[in-house]
Every structure is written in structure tokens, then in C-alpha cells.
Motif scaffolding. Structure first.
Motif, PDB file in Angstrom:
ATOM      1  N   TYR A   1     -20.059 -33.745  62.761  1.00 42.78           N
ATOM      2  CA  TYR A   1     -19.582 -33.277  61.453  1.00 42.78           C
ATOM      3  C   TYR A   1     -18.902 -34.441  60.728  1.00 42.78           C
ATOM      4  O   TYR A   1     -17.873 -34.958  61.204  1.00 42.78           O
ATOM      5  CB  TYR A   1     -18.531 -32.188  61.611  1.00 42.78           C
ATOM      6  CG  TYR A   1     -19.005 -30.876  62.180  1.00 42.78           C
ATOM      7  CD1 TYR A   1     -20.355 -30.566  62.308  1.00 42.78           C
ATOM      8  CD2 TYR A   1     -18.064 -29.915  62.572  1.00 42.78           C
ATOM      9  CE1 TYR A   1     -20.756 -29.352  62.821  1.00 42.78           C
ATOM     10  CE2 TYR A   1     -18.463 -28.699  63.091  1.00 42.78           C
ATOM     11  CZ  TYR A   1     -19.803 -28.416  63.217  1.00 42.78           C
ATOM     12  OH  TYR A   1     -20.188 -27.220  63.731  1.00 42.78           O
TER      13      TYR A   1
ATOM     14  N   PRO B   1     -19.111 -30.847  57.726  1.00 41.64           N
ATOM     15  CA  PRO B   1     -18.411 -29.920  58.618  1.00 41.64           C
ATOM     16  C   PRO B   1     -18.845 -28.480  58.350  1.00 41.64           C
ATOM     17  O   PRO B   1     -18.968 -28.063  57.202  1.00 41.64           O
ATOM     18  CB  PRO B   1     -16.937 -30.127  58.243  1.00 41.64           C
ATOM     19  CG  PRO B   1     -16.885 -31.510  57.686  1.00 41.64           C
ATOM     20  CD  PRO B   1     -18.190 -31.732  56.994  1.00 41.64           C
TER      21      PRO B   1
ATOM     22  N   SER C   1     -19.241 -21.405  64.244  1.00 36.68           N
ATOM     23  CA  SER C   1     -20.667 -21.464  64.564  1.00 36.68           C
ATOM     24  C   SER C   1     -21.369 -20.137  64.285  1.00 36.68           C
ATOM     25  O   SER C   1     -22.568 -20.097  64.028  1.00 36.68           O
ATOM     26  CB  SER C   1     -20.850 -21.861  66.014  1.00 36.68           C
ATOM     27  OG  SER C   1     -20.028 -21.067  66.826  1.00 36.68           O
TER      28      SER C   1
ATOM     29  N   ARG D   1     -23.967 -29.449  70.923  1.00 38.01           N
ATOM     30  CA  ARG D   1     -22.590 -29.867  71.233  1.00 38.01           C
ATOM     31  C   ARG D   1     -22.068 -30.454  69.926  1.00 38.01           C
ATOM     32  O   ARG D   1     -22.695 -31.353  69.348  1.00 38.01           O
ATOM     33  CB  ARG D   1     -22.568 -30.928  72.323  1.00 38.01           C
ATOM     34  CG  ARG D   1     -23.117 -30.445  73.657  1.00 38.01           C
ATOM     35  CD  ARG D   1     -22.052 -29.847  74.556  1.00 38.01           C
ATOM     36  NE  ARG D   1     -21.047 -30.824  74.935  1.00 38.01           N
ATOM     37  CZ  ARG D   1     -19.806 -30.514  75.334  1.00 38.01           C
ATOM     38  NH1 ARG D   1     -19.417 -29.253  75.355  1.00 38.01           N
ATOM     39  NH2 ARG D   1     -18.967 -31.461  75.689  1.00 38.01           N
ATOM     40  N   THR D   2     -20.942 -29.934  69.435  1.00 39.21           N
ATOM     41  CA  THR D   2     -20.470 -30.334  68.106  1.00 39.21           C
ATOM     42  C   THR D   2     -19.237 -31.242  68.205  1.00 39.21           C
ATOM     43  O   THR D   2     -18.402 -31.078  69.096  1.00 39.21           O
ATOM     44  CB  THR D   2     -20.102 -29.088  67.271  1.00 39.21           C
ATOM     45  OG1 THR D   2     -19.155 -28.306  68.004  1.00 39.21           O
ATOM     46  CG2 THR D   2     -21.338 -28.242  66.989  1.00 39.21           C
ATOM     47  N   ALA D   3     -19.140 -32.162  67.259  1.00 39.28           N
ATOM     48  CA  ALA D   3     -17.967 -33.054  67.211  1.00 39.28           C
ATOM     49  C   ALA D   3     -17.561 -33.292  65.774  1.00 39.28           C
ATOM     50  O   ALA D   3     -18.401 -33.556  64.910  1.00 39.28           O
ATOM     51  CB  ALA D   3     -18.283 -34.386  67.889  1.00 39.28           C
ATOM     52  N   MET D   4     -16.251 -33.191  65.514  1.00 44.87           N
ATOM     53  CA  MET D   4     -15.693 -33.453  64.185  1.00 44.87           C
ATOM     54  C   MET D   4     -15.289 -34.930  64.125  1.00 44.87           C
ATOM     55  O   MET D   4     -14.639 -35.433  65.046  1.00 44.87           O
ATOM     56  CB  MET D   4     -14.449 -32.567  64.021  1.00 44.87           C
ATOM     57  CG  MET D   4     -13.839 -32.635  62.674  1.00 44.87           C
ATOM     58  SD  MET D   4     -14.804 -31.613  61.542  1.00 44.87           S
ATOM     59  CE  MET D   4     -13.866 -31.890  60.065  1.00 44.87           C
TER      60      MET D   4
ATOM     61  N   SER E   1     -11.145 -26.922  64.278  1.00 45.29           N
ATOM     62  CA  SER E   1     -12.480 -27.084  63.692  1.00 45.29           C
ATOM     63  C   SER E   1     -13.562 -26.436  64.566  1.00 45.29           C
ATOM     64  O   SER E   1     -14.736 -26.509  64.250  1.00 45.29           O
ATOM     65  CB  SER E   1     -12.780 -28.567  63.479  1.00 45.29           C
ATOM     66  OG  SER E   1     -12.596 -29.276  64.684  1.00 45.29           O
ATOM     67  N   ARG E   2     -13.128 -25.789  65.642  1.00 45.47           N
ATOM     68  CA  ARG E   2     -14.049 -25.073  66.550  1.00 45.47           C
ATOM     69  C   ARG E   2     -15.196 -25.961  67.019  1.00 45.47           C
ATOM     70  O   ARG E   2     -16.363 -25.594  66.951  1.00 45.47           O
ATOM     71  CB  ARG E   2     -14.604 -23.823  65.882  1.00 45.47           C
ATOM     72  CG  ARG E   2     -13.520 -22.847  65.489  1.00 45.47           C
ATOM     73  CD  ARG E   2     -14.128 -21.531  65.164  1.00 45.47           C
ATOM     74  NE  ARG E   2     -13.162 -20.642  64.558  1.00 45.47           N
ATOM     75  CZ  ARG E   2     -13.469 -19.442  64.113  1.00 45.47           C
ATOM     76  NH1 ARG E   2     -14.684 -18.985  64.208  1.00 45.47           N
ATOM     77  NH2 ARG E   2     -12.535 -18.677  63.567  1.00 45.47           N
ATOM     78  N   CYS E   3     -14.811 -27.157  67.432  1.00 43.84           N
ATOM     79  CA  CYS E   3     -15.805 -28.116  67.917  1.00 43.84           C
ATOM     80  C   CYS E   3     -15.610 -28.350  69.408  1.00 43.84           C
ATOM     81  O   CYS E   3     -14.595 -27.967  69.979  1.00 43.84           O
ATOM     82  CB  CYS E   3     -15.625 -29.452  67.199  1.00 43.84           C
ATOM     83  SG  CYS E   3     -16.192 -29.406  65.527  1.00 43.84           S
ATOM     84  N   ASP E   4     -16.581 -29.009  70.006  1.00 44.32           N
ATOM     85  CA  ASP E   4     -16.451 -29.383  71.407  1.00 44.32           C
ATOM     86  C   ASP E   4     -15.644 -30.673  71.558  1.00 44.32           C
ATOM     87  O   ASP E   4     -15.103 -30.955  72.629  1.00 44.32           O
ATOM     88  CB  ASP E   4     -17.854 -29.569  72.019  1.00 44.32           C
ATOM     89  CG  ASP E   4     -18.654 -28.275  71.962  1.00 44.32           C
ATOM     90  OD1 ASP E   4     -18.154 -27.261  72.491  1.00 44.32           O
ATOM     91  OD2 ASP E   4     -19.740 -28.263  71.359  1.00 44.32           O
TER      92      ASP E   4
ATOM     93  N   ALA F   1     -13.498 -34.074  69.036  1.00 50.81           N
ATOM     94  CA  ALA F   1     -13.108 -34.643  67.735  1.00 50.81           C
ATOM     95  C   ALA F   1     -12.817 -36.127  67.948  1.00 50.81           C
ATOM     96  O   ALA F   1     -12.220 -36.506  68.959  1.00 50.81           O
ATOM     97  CB  ALA F   1     -11.879 -33.925  67.185  1.00 50.81           C
TER      98      ALA F   1
END
Ligand SMILES: [Zn+2]
Length: 331
Positions: free
Chosen positions: A172, A235, A239, A252-255, A269-272, A274
Motif C-alpha cells: 500500500y 491504501p 480487506s 500478504r499486505t504491507a503499508m 491499517s489492518r495489514c500484515d 508496515a
């Protein structure tokens, strides 16, 4: 006589010359430091770099009188003043303005700036000025970022782990500026990259302005196409709500944000994951910038403006947050 600097609901105004700085609501005439939406509006007349004008046009309709200035080229602004733009290092075309006035001395307005070199912006300058108006987004001591090389090494490791586990890494990053910096930082990692449609469109505009990037393609949700790719997108909210994320079932998400210094960012940010890559100066670079500019007076704006002004005063530099009742602070 010193510069008068007023903070209004439309933005920052210099009444002595009747020009605005990054007004965020339409005004008669404003300097526009860069193409992010919180720094530009449909003004009748504005001064900016040619790159900023091109990026503004890619996102905003309307006609206006535009004065495009090259970096380092002084232009008459009023009968008694000149303006010179200097790179701000925040995104492509981003500029600070240095206004020199016969009576009020020199004033440097930074807009958003990043002192350490960015992979997708011109290197930031730090010209001397009597009065400095600076953004202080990360103006507290805990906001010290690791070297960008370390952050990119971590981002690349995150992507490789996700791919090895059969998931798509989704990064993101804000559409304009940050996405292009992240894409540039993946060069040499041998990771094929797909860009969200709007990121793709603006990256193309960057290329027309002379920027070069590692290979990329536009996002394609077909499982055969998507397999093995890293995705860069703006962003996304949770999800469950994001139509875009639903196209990427295994992910797999990253901010990517300077706020990743705060541990809560990854949850918020509800990510895996940051990662603290920012297009703003960190606390140490804010201090270093003031040392380089050597101002007699500083006004702070955005983020931790009160804290950073207090820090400067404790170090013997007169500094006040813009738009606050500075008398209160003296009590
Ligand atoms: Zn910005």
C-alpha cells in the motif's frame, strides 16, 4: 519590517505581497509546491514547476494562468520581490519557494520536503533564508527513520516470503509519489511488479517527465497473470470492504508509511506488516534542515508543529507554530 504570515482556513497568506502558499481552497494567486491534493486547489493563477503543472493537470480539470519556473531561476514576483524555486525532494517536481523582498528580507517556504535522497524526486536543496516556514509532520523525536536501503531490503524480504508461501505481496503506497518511489526501490530485486490502474496511469506521466523505472505491468487479476507478482496499490480499507483486494484471494499486505514507526500502524491499517518509508523529512532531518538554512525566525506547520517549535526554541532558535496563539506558550 518582518514578514507577516497569516494562517487562514484557505491556507497560508502573505498579506504584504498578497500571494498564498499552497492554499487548499481556491484563491486568486498561490504558489503550488507539489501536486498532492492537500496543497492545490482551482486558483485563478499559480506558480509551480512544469512537472507539478503536468501532474496537477493529470488529476484536476479547469483552466488557470500558470507560471512554470525552472529550479534556480529567479523571477520578479512583485515590484519589490523575486521568487526562486528549489527542489523539495518530496516527489517529482516538488518545490520550495524562496522569496526575496527589499524590506522584509528572504523567506523560504518548504511545502512538504524530504531531505534524504528520494529515488523518484530531485535532491532537496537547503538555501539560506532569514525567515523559514517549514512543514514539521514528523516533528517529534521518536520519528527517526532507518536508512531507506534497510527499509527496501525489508520490503523485498517481505515480498519474497509472501511469494514463497504462495501469496501475492500487496504494497500500500499513495498513488502519486510514494508508489513511484516504492517501484524504483524494487529495481534490481528481480521481482515482477503490477501496478493498480491509477498508479499505472500516473507512473506513465512520471515517465513523460523523464523518470525511469524498472519494468512493470498494469494490474491483471487473472490467476495465471497475477501469480508471482508484487502489487503496488493505494491504501485499501479493511480487506472485507475492498473490491480491489477481493480480486487477490491469497495475499500478504504491507503499508508503506513513515507512521510505521508507531507500532499501532500495522493494526490500524489492518495489514500484515508496515514499513517506515516516508516522503517527508524525519525528526533528525528537520533539525539538520534548520541548521543548513540558518534562519533568524521559524514558523512550523503540519503535524507536530507545536512540539517542533518548542524544540527549536530550546535550542536557541526563535520558532512558533503557524496559526496558534503564541502568547499562550509564553505563560
Ligand atoms: Zn505531499
Amino acid at each position: 519590517m518582518p514578514w507577516e504570515i497569516r494562517h487562514h482556513k484557505q491556507g497560508i497568506h502573505l498579506p504584504q505581497i498578497d500571494w498564498w502558499l499552497d492554499a487548499w481552497r481556491p484563491v486568486q494567486r498561490s504558489f503550488v509546491s507539489h501536486a498532492h491534493f492537500d496543497h492545490v486547489a482551482e486558483h485563478k493563477e499559480f506558480i509551480c514547476t512544469a512537472a507539478t503543472a503536468r501532474l496537477v493537470r493529470a488529476r484536476m480539470r479547469g483552466r488557470r494562468v500558470e507560471h512554470h519556473l525552472a529550479f534556480g531561476q529567479a523571477e520578479q514576483l512583485t515590484a519589490d520581490s523575486t521568487i526562486t524555486l528549489h527542489p523539495a525532494g518530496h516527489m517529482l517536481g516538488s518545490a520550495q519557494c524562496l522569496i526575496a523582498h527589499a524590506q522584509h528580507g528572504s523567506l523560504l517556504y518548504t511545502g512538504d520536503f524530504k531531505l534524504r535522497p528520494s529515488r523518484a524526486a530531485e535532491p532537496c536543496a537547503a538555501p539560506r533564508a532569514d525567515t523559514l516556514v517549514m512543514e514539521t509532520t514528523f516533528g517529534r523525536p521518536q520519528y527517526v527513520f532507518p536508512p531507506d536501503e534497510k527499509v527496501f531490503a525489508d520490503i523485498i524480504a517481505f515480498c519474497r516470503d509472501a511469494l514463497a508461501g504462495g501469496a501475492t505481496p500487496v504494497l500500500y503506497a499513495y498513488t502519486l509519489g510514494k508508489s513511484q518511489e516504492v517501484l524504483s526501490g524494487l529495481a534490481g530485486a528481480q521481482l515482477p511488479v503490477m501496478l493498480h490502474q491509477e498508479v499505472h496511469r500516473l507512473t506513465r506521466v512520471y515517465e513523460t517527465l523523464g523518470a525511469a523505472f524498472p519494468p512493470y505491468t498494469i494490474f491483471d487479476a487473472a490467476p495465471d497473470a497475477l501469480a508471482g507478482h508484487v502489487v503496488i496499490c493505494p491504501p485499501q480499507r479493511g480487506s472485507d470492504d475492498s473490491a480491489f483486494l477481493q480480486k487477490i484471494p491469497a495475499r500478504r499486505t504491507a503499508m508503506i508509511t513513515g507512521w510505521a514507526i508507531d507500532r499501532a500502524t500495522v493494526y490500524r491499517s489492518r495489514c500484515d506488516a508496515a514499513f517506515p518509508l516516508s516522503d517527508h523529512a524525519d525528526y533528525n532531518d528537520l533539525l539538520r534542515f534548520v541548521e543548513l538554512v540558518q534562519p533568524k525566525l521559524v514558523y512550523t506547520t503540519h503535524g507536530f508543529a507545536d512540539d517542533f517549535a518548542r524544540t527549536l526554541r530550546a535550542r536557541g532558535v526563535e520558532a512558533w507554530p503557524l496559526g496558534r496563539d503564541t502568547q499562550m506558550d509564553l505563560l
